[in-house]
Design a protein around this motif. Structure first.
Motif, PDB file in Angstrom:
ATOM      1  N   LEU A 277       0.827  -1.196   0.000  1.00  0.00           N
ATOM      2  CA  LEU A 277       0.000   0.000   0.000  1.00  0.00           C
ATOM      3  C   LEU A 277       0.865   1.250   0.000  1.00  0.00           C
ATOM      4  O   LEU A 277       1.898   1.290   0.675  1.00  0.00           O
ATOM      5  CB  LEU A 277      -0.922   0.024   1.225  1.00  0.00           C
ATOM      6  N   VAL A 278       0.434   2.259  -0.744  1.00  0.00           N
ATOM      7  CA  VAL A 278       1.077   3.567  -0.772  1.00  0.00           C
ATOM      8  C   VAL A 278       0.065   4.597  -0.290  1.00  0.00           C
ATOM      9  O   VAL A 278      -1.065   4.659  -0.801  1.00  0.00           O
ATOM     10  CB  VAL A 278       1.564   3.927  -2.193  1.00  0.00           C
ATOM     11  N   GLY A 284     -10.973  14.315   0.715  1.00  0.00           N
ATOM     12  CA  GLY A 284     -10.852  14.675   2.118  1.00  0.00           C
ATOM     13  C   GLY A 284     -10.834  13.467   3.029  1.00  0.00           C
ATOM     14  O   GLY A 284     -11.057  13.604   4.240  1.00  0.00           O
ATOM     15  N   MET A 285     -10.579  12.294   2.480  1.00  0.00           N
ATOM     16  CA  MET A 285     -10.614  11.040   3.213  1.00  0.00           C
ATOM     17  C   MET A 285      -9.265  10.335   3.084  1.00  0.00           C
ATOM     18  O   MET A 285      -8.539  10.544   2.116  1.00  0.00           O
ATOM     19  CB  MET A 285     -11.720  10.128   2.657  1.00  0.00           C
ATOM     20  N   PRO A 286      -8.922   9.462   4.045  1.00  0.00           N
ATOM     21  CA  PRO A 286      -7.698   8.682   3.898  1.00  0.00           C
ATOM     22  C   PRO A 286      -7.821   7.697   2.747  1.00  0.00           C
ATOM     23  O   PRO A 286      -8.906   7.169   2.475  1.00  0.00           O
ATOM     24  CB  PRO A 286      -7.579   7.945   5.240  1.00  0.00           C
ATOM     25  N   GLN A 305      -7.905   2.556  -2.762  1.00  0.00           N
ATOM     26  CA  GLN A 305      -8.768   2.319  -1.602  1.00  0.00           C
ATOM     27  C   GLN A 305      -9.069   3.651  -0.907  1.00  0.00           C
ATOM     28  O   GLN A 305      -8.145   4.355  -0.510  1.00  0.00           O
ATOM     29  CB  GLN A 305      -8.087   1.386  -0.600  1.00  0.00           C
ATOM     30  N   VAL A 306     -10.331   3.970  -0.778  1.00  0.00           N
ATOM     31  CA  VAL A 306     -10.755   5.180  -0.062  1.00  0.00           C
ATOM     32  C   VAL A 306     -11.550   4.732   1.155  1.00  0.00           C
ATOM     33  O   VAL A 306     -12.526   3.980   1.030  1.00  0.00           O
ATOM     34  CB  VAL A 306     -11.592   6.106  -0.952  1.00  0.00           C
ATOM     35  N   PHE A 319     -13.044   0.333  -2.969  1.00  0.00           N
ATOM     36  CA  PHE A 319     -11.879  -0.025  -3.775  1.00  0.00           C
ATOM     37  C   PHE A 319     -12.183   0.326  -5.229  1.00  0.00           C
ATOM     38  O   PHE A 319     -12.917  -0.397  -5.909  1.00  0.00           O
ATOM     39  CB  PHE A 319     -11.572  -1.517  -3.658  1.00  0.00           C
ATOM     40  N   PHE A 320     -11.642   1.426  -5.723  1.00  0.00           N
ATOM     41  CA  PHE A 320     -11.844   1.823  -7.121  1.00  0.00           C
ATOM     42  C   PHE A 320     -10.832   1.068  -7.984  1.00  0.00           C
ATOM     43  O   PHE A 320      -9.615   1.205  -7.806  1.00  0.00           O
ATOM     44  CB  PHE A 320     -11.662   3.328  -7.278  1.00  0.00           C
TER      45      PHE A 320
END
Length: 337
Positions: A277-278, A284-286, A305-306, A319-320
């Protein structure tokens, strides 16, 4: 994206007046994104507004008038774009959750079906006011954008300008060439539409903009990175809210509850084991860029991943999967290792 960059450069080459418009680009992009639900479309809309504004700059004096005028132009561009398509959505807006054991993965739905993420740098102005910064972040979160898409376009304009940007009713009426009474009526109808699940308008808005403190999120996200890379499912469960959801646009499916999420991770999603993961951020979300193990060595892009974090727990994982479009847009590497 190359066309957007070329058009922007052309504006800057024309002379110092173009910089009068550039100061509004970020806030206008955030406004257009709330209207359209797509980072790519919102930037296209703002670029078109910039071009129209530049062509008529000689008609304006004073920063305040210019800002209002640019909002009017951007609004008109967005309304024109919304005439020709259906609303964007998240998977949970299109049907009930599914059971992992019963999921049949169909063909991905088209890009125009989905709300798309957008990098924070395109929409957050970096204000020093903590309260203003919080409003900026909360009102571009995926759940809030999805909520807005339920509104007819003009009601969407009114709600955003009045409730998010805190414009006076008279200012909105002037922008839309209508009356204050009409604006107030549109706002009332918009708020009623948002409260379709038995909640009040205030509760619906609060739910869509729920979040947690930066300190709480930083600790949780570090733990999330570790448990995901270690594929520690017991550790992941400890981070999830009991009503957590997971979805994977452009696939039309979503799962509800830690049990189903873990069943997916250890079943159809088992190839995510060994991912890297990077850290990044969106809406405005992690967020994290996920890279899965590549057959020829290293790691290849798999998803953006949002995460939604509320009260110290992850409540939603989106997960886009359209990494060919999203990873370059977010400035992410096309491979690790």
């Amino acid at each position: 994206m190359s066309e957007v960059r070329t058009a922007k450069d052309a504006l800057e080459i024309e002379g110092p007046q173009a910089h009068e418009l550039e100061q509004f680009r970020t806030e206008l992009t955030a406004y257009a994104y709330r209207m359209l639900g797509s980072g790519f479309e919102s930037e296209d809309a703002v670029q078109e507004a910039m071009i129209r504004g530049w062509r008529g700059l000689d008609r304006f004096e004073g920063r305040s008038a210019l800002r209002s005028w640019m909002y009017r132009i951007t609004t008109n561009v967005c309304l024109d774009m919304l005439k020709s398509r259906e609303r964007r959505a998240l998977p949970m807006d299109l049907g009930p959750s599914q059971k992992t054991a019963e999921v049949v993965i169909g063909e991905p739905l088209g890009e125009a079906t989905w709300i798309q993420p957008i990098p924070d740098g395109r929409i957050l102005t970096g204000t020093a006011d903590p309260a203003e910064a919080a409003v900026q972040r909360e009102t571009v979160q995926l759940a809030f954008i999805a909520l807005l898409q339920n509104l007819p376009p003009r009601q969407r304009v009114v709600l955003i300008l009045r409730e998010v940007l805190q414009w006076r009713a008279a200012e909105v009426a002037e922008l839309l060439d209508t009356s204050v009474a009409s604006v107030n009526s549109a706002l009332q109808r918009a708020r009623a539409t948002l409260a379709t699940d038995g909640t009040t308008p205030e509760e619906a808005l609060a739910k869509a903009t729920a979040g947690t403190t930066d300190g709480e999120a930083a600790d949780l996200l570090q733990r999330y990175l570790q448990v995901f890379e270690n594929y520690d499912m017991e550790g992941l469960v400890a981070l999830l809210h009991e009503d957590a959801t997971m979805s994977m646009p452009p696939l039309n499916l979503w799962l509800s509850g830690p049990q189903e999420i873990i069943a997916w991770m250890t079943g159809p999603g088992y190839e995510c084991r060994g991912s890297r993961l990077v850290v990044t951020s969106a809406n405005g979300m992690p967020a994290f860029a996920q890279y899965r193990v590549a057959p020829d060595g290293g790691w290849k892009p798999w998803s953006l991943q949002v995460l939604q974090v509320v009260d110290g727990r992850i409540t939603d994982m989106t997960f886009f999967l359209d990494t060919p479009a999203l990873f370059p847009y977010f400035g992410l590497p096309d491979r690790l290792g």
